[in-house]
Scaffold this motif. Structure first.
Motif, PDB file in Angstrom:
ATOM      1  N   HIS A 324     -20.247  14.701 -41.009  1.00 27.65           N
ATOM      2  CA  HIS A 324     -21.321  15.084 -40.101  1.00 27.65           C
ATOM      3  C   HIS A 324     -22.567  15.446 -40.907  1.00 27.65           C
ATOM      4  O   HIS A 324     -22.459  15.996 -42.013  1.00 27.65           O
ATOM      5  N   VAL A 325     -23.743  15.155 -40.348  1.00 28.66           N
ATOM      6  CA  VAL A 325     -25.001  15.550 -40.983  1.00 28.66           C
ATOM      7  C   VAL A 325     -25.929  16.158 -39.939  1.00 28.66           C
ATOM      8  O   VAL A 325     -25.854  15.836 -38.748  1.00 28.66           O
ATOM      9  N   ASN A 326     -26.812  17.043 -40.398  1.00 27.63           N
ATOM     10  CA  ASN A 326     -27.807  17.662 -39.547  1.00 27.63           C
ATOM     11  C   ASN A 326     -29.003  16.725 -39.419  1.00 27.63           C
ATOM     12  O   ASN A 326     -29.557  16.282 -40.429  1.00 27.63           O
ATOM     13  N   LEU A 327     -29.407  16.413 -38.198  1.00 28.51           N
ATOM     14  CA  LEU A 327     -30.501  15.474 -37.995  1.00 28.51           C
ATOM     15  C   LEU A 327     -31.876  16.106 -38.160  1.00 28.51           C
ATOM     16  O   LEU A 327     -32.883  15.405 -38.196  1.00 28.51           O
ATOM     17  N   ASN A 328     -31.940  17.419 -38.263  1.00 29.11           N
ATOM     18  CA  ASN A 328     -33.227  18.068 -38.515  1.00 29.11           C
ATOM     19  C   ASN A 328     -33.650  17.947 -39.975  1.00 29.11           C
ATOM     20  O   ASN A 328     -34.801  17.638 -40.275  1.00 29.11           O
ATOM     21  N   ASP A 329     -32.716  18.205 -40.880  1.00 32.84           N
ATOM     22  CA  ASP A 329     -33.076  18.220 -42.301  1.00 32.84           C
ATOM     23  C   ASP A 329     -32.128  17.443 -43.194  1.00 32.84           C
ATOM     24  O   ASP A 329     -32.290  17.446 -44.423  1.00 32.84           O
ATOM     25  N   GLY A 330     -31.134  16.765 -42.595  1.00 32.29           N
ATOM     26  CA  GLY A 330     -30.222  15.949 -43.388  1.00 32.29           C
ATOM     27  C   GLY A 330     -29.151  16.725 -44.119  1.00 32.29           C
ATOM     28  O   GLY A 330     -28.399  16.149 -44.918  1.00 32.29           O
ATOM     29  N   ALA A 331     -29.048  18.037 -43.878  1.00 30.45           N
ATOM     30  CA  ALA A 331     -28.044  18.853 -44.558  1.00 30.45           C
ATOM     31  C   ALA A 331     -26.639  18.448 -44.123  1.00 30.45           C
ATOM     32  O   ALA A 331     -26.409  17.997 -43.001  1.00 30.45           O
ATOM     33  N   LEU A 332     -25.695  18.622 -45.027  1.00 27.86           N
ATOM     34  CA  LEU A 332     -24.295  18.327 -44.728  1.00 27.86           C
ATOM     35  C   LEU A 332     -23.783  19.278 -43.648  1.00 27.86           C
ATOM     36  O   LEU A 332     -23.987  20.488 -43.729  1.00 27.86           O
ATOM     37  N   GLU A 333     -23.097  18.717 -42.643  1.00 30.04           N
ATOM     38  CA  GLU A 333     -22.550  19.531 -41.560  1.00 30.04           C
ATOM     39  C   GLU A 333     -21.034  19.420 -41.434  1.00 30.04           C
ATOM     40  O   GLU A 333     -20.430  20.122 -40.621  1.00 30.04           O
ATOM     41  N   GLY A 334     -20.408  18.551 -42.205  1.00 32.48           N
ATOM     42  CA  GLY A 334     -18.959  18.438 -42.144  1.00 32.48           C
ATOM     43  C   GLY A 334     -18.468  17.455 -43.172  1.00 32.48           C
ATOM     44  O   GLY A 334     -19.197  16.569 -43.619  1.00 32.48           O
TER      45      GLY A 334
END
Length: 375
Positions: A324-334
């Motif tokens: 998973h990735v965060n669509l706001n800043d591209g940070a790893l989410e999973g």
């Protein structure tokens, strides 16, 4: 009563205390959630922080017994534009100011929270002080500048339980046998949950999946897990810098070689470190209930609740791949492990009061455990 907020860079705002004379300190962050202030206040992940609510009116629904996420409050202070003193909701049992006063947490109202949010978004989260003492900006700024930075702080030890407990709609303390064994009362998969600042909502959803849970403190060793005859391991959410939890990361490295394992928020960062990932401090963190996250396997975009200031980089990790990735800043989410039954997400799949679309995570973990241990 007049109150003054001062950040370490000298930025200051005036407001009024709704909780009487006070002084408080901590890292100042903003949260974009429009609802869920009671869940936020009682989430251990906010230990050591002063939380600015970007939504202007907070407290309309009062406080009730059902929406608690732990037994108490953990943040250093609440910062709002307008605090409702007379709630209008049939579930309310107490006003927000009364709740804060009873639990010894200061709150400042009449702040220009829009200006504060914009300042933090531009310059990053930083240390701050609030005071009703009448002290001037420079003295409070000097005090803020010598506060411990969030980086390097082990705050999980501040909010974690002293001993083990089982979950029966609330924590019920347990005593292990002299040899470390545990008489598991249920018939479901035997899950050892590391409480690093767990929310009750997370424990409720794990119980709903049929897990027989033993919840343990961060100091619980792999040998102790083995002695309990547990079958799977879960690392909870919590506050502070995961880089400070080196012993726990080493513990997780050992456990993931033996048991199906999952982690959420701080727990996911610990698992990332266990496989060789690195931790970075986000500029102002992810705090709110409207963060878009993309599931890389399905392409689906989900809205998530997030409450964290650190992120893990798995580019140097062994065997992990992003899920998973965060669509706001591209940070790893999973992420998931390519060969072991290990999975983790950075956001809150146990979001209260929502969104609920991430709760499938617990079902996926239950399926992973079923495939690994046959129960």
């Amino acid at each position: 009563m007049k109150a003054l907020l001062v950040l370490e860079d000298g930025f200051s705002l005036e407001g009024h205390s709704v909780t009487g004379p006070c002084e408080a300190e901590g890292e100042v962050i903003f949260n974009t959630g429009m609802v869920g202030y009671q869940e936020l206040l009682t989430d251990p992940s906010y230990a050591g922080q002063m939380v600015c609510m970007s939504y202007p009116l907070i407290g309309n629904c009062g406080v009730n017994e059902e929406d608690m996420e732990s037994s108490g409050l953990h943040l250093s202070a609440l910062l709002v534009k307008e605090c409702c003193k007379e709630p209008s909701n049939w579930r309310a049992r107490e006003s927000l100011p009364d709740f804060l006063i009873r639990n010894g947490v200061p709150a400042i109202t009449d702040l220009d929270t829009r200006a504060l949010t914009l300042h933090i978004r531009t310059h990053g989260a930083m240390r701050g002080v609030i005071s009703t003492s009448g002290r001037d900006v420079e003295s409070l700024r000097a005090r803020a500048q010598v506060l411990p930075a969030m980086t390097g702080q082990n705050l999980a030890s501040r909010v974690a339980p002293a001993g083990s407990y089982r979950w029966e709609g609330k924590p019920v303390p347990v005593t292990l046998e002299k040899d470390g064994s545990y008489a598991w009362p249920g018939k479901g998969p035997r899950l050892v949950v590391y409480d690093l600042g767990a929310t009750w909502g997370m424990l409720r959803l794990l119980a709903k999946q049929g897990f027989d849970m033993l919840v343990v403190p961060p100091s619980f060793t792999p040998a102790q897990v083995e002695a309990t005859d547990g079958q799977a391991v879960f690392f909870s959410s919590g506050p502070g810098d995961p880089a400070a939890l080196t012993e726990l990361a080493a513990c997780a490295a050992t456990l993931t070689a033996r048991y199906p394992t999952a982690g959420v928020c701080l727990g996911s960062q610990i698992l990332g470190k266990a496989f060789g990932g690195s931790v970075e401090k986000l500029k102002f963190g992810h705090h709110g209930s409207n963060h878009p996250v993309k599931d890389l396997a399905t392409g689906h975009v989900e809205i998530s609740l997030q409450r964290h200031g650190f992120s893990v980089d798995i580019s140097t990790a062994s065997g992990l791949e992003a899920s998973h990735v965060n669509l706001n800043d591209g940070a790893l989410e999973g992420f998931e492990h390519t060969t072991r039954p290990v999975m983790a997400v950075q956001y809150y799949p146990a979001a209260e009061p929502g969104p609920y679309e991430n709760r499938y995570f617990f079902g996926r973990f239950r399926q992973m455990v079923r495939e690994a241990v046959g129960i």
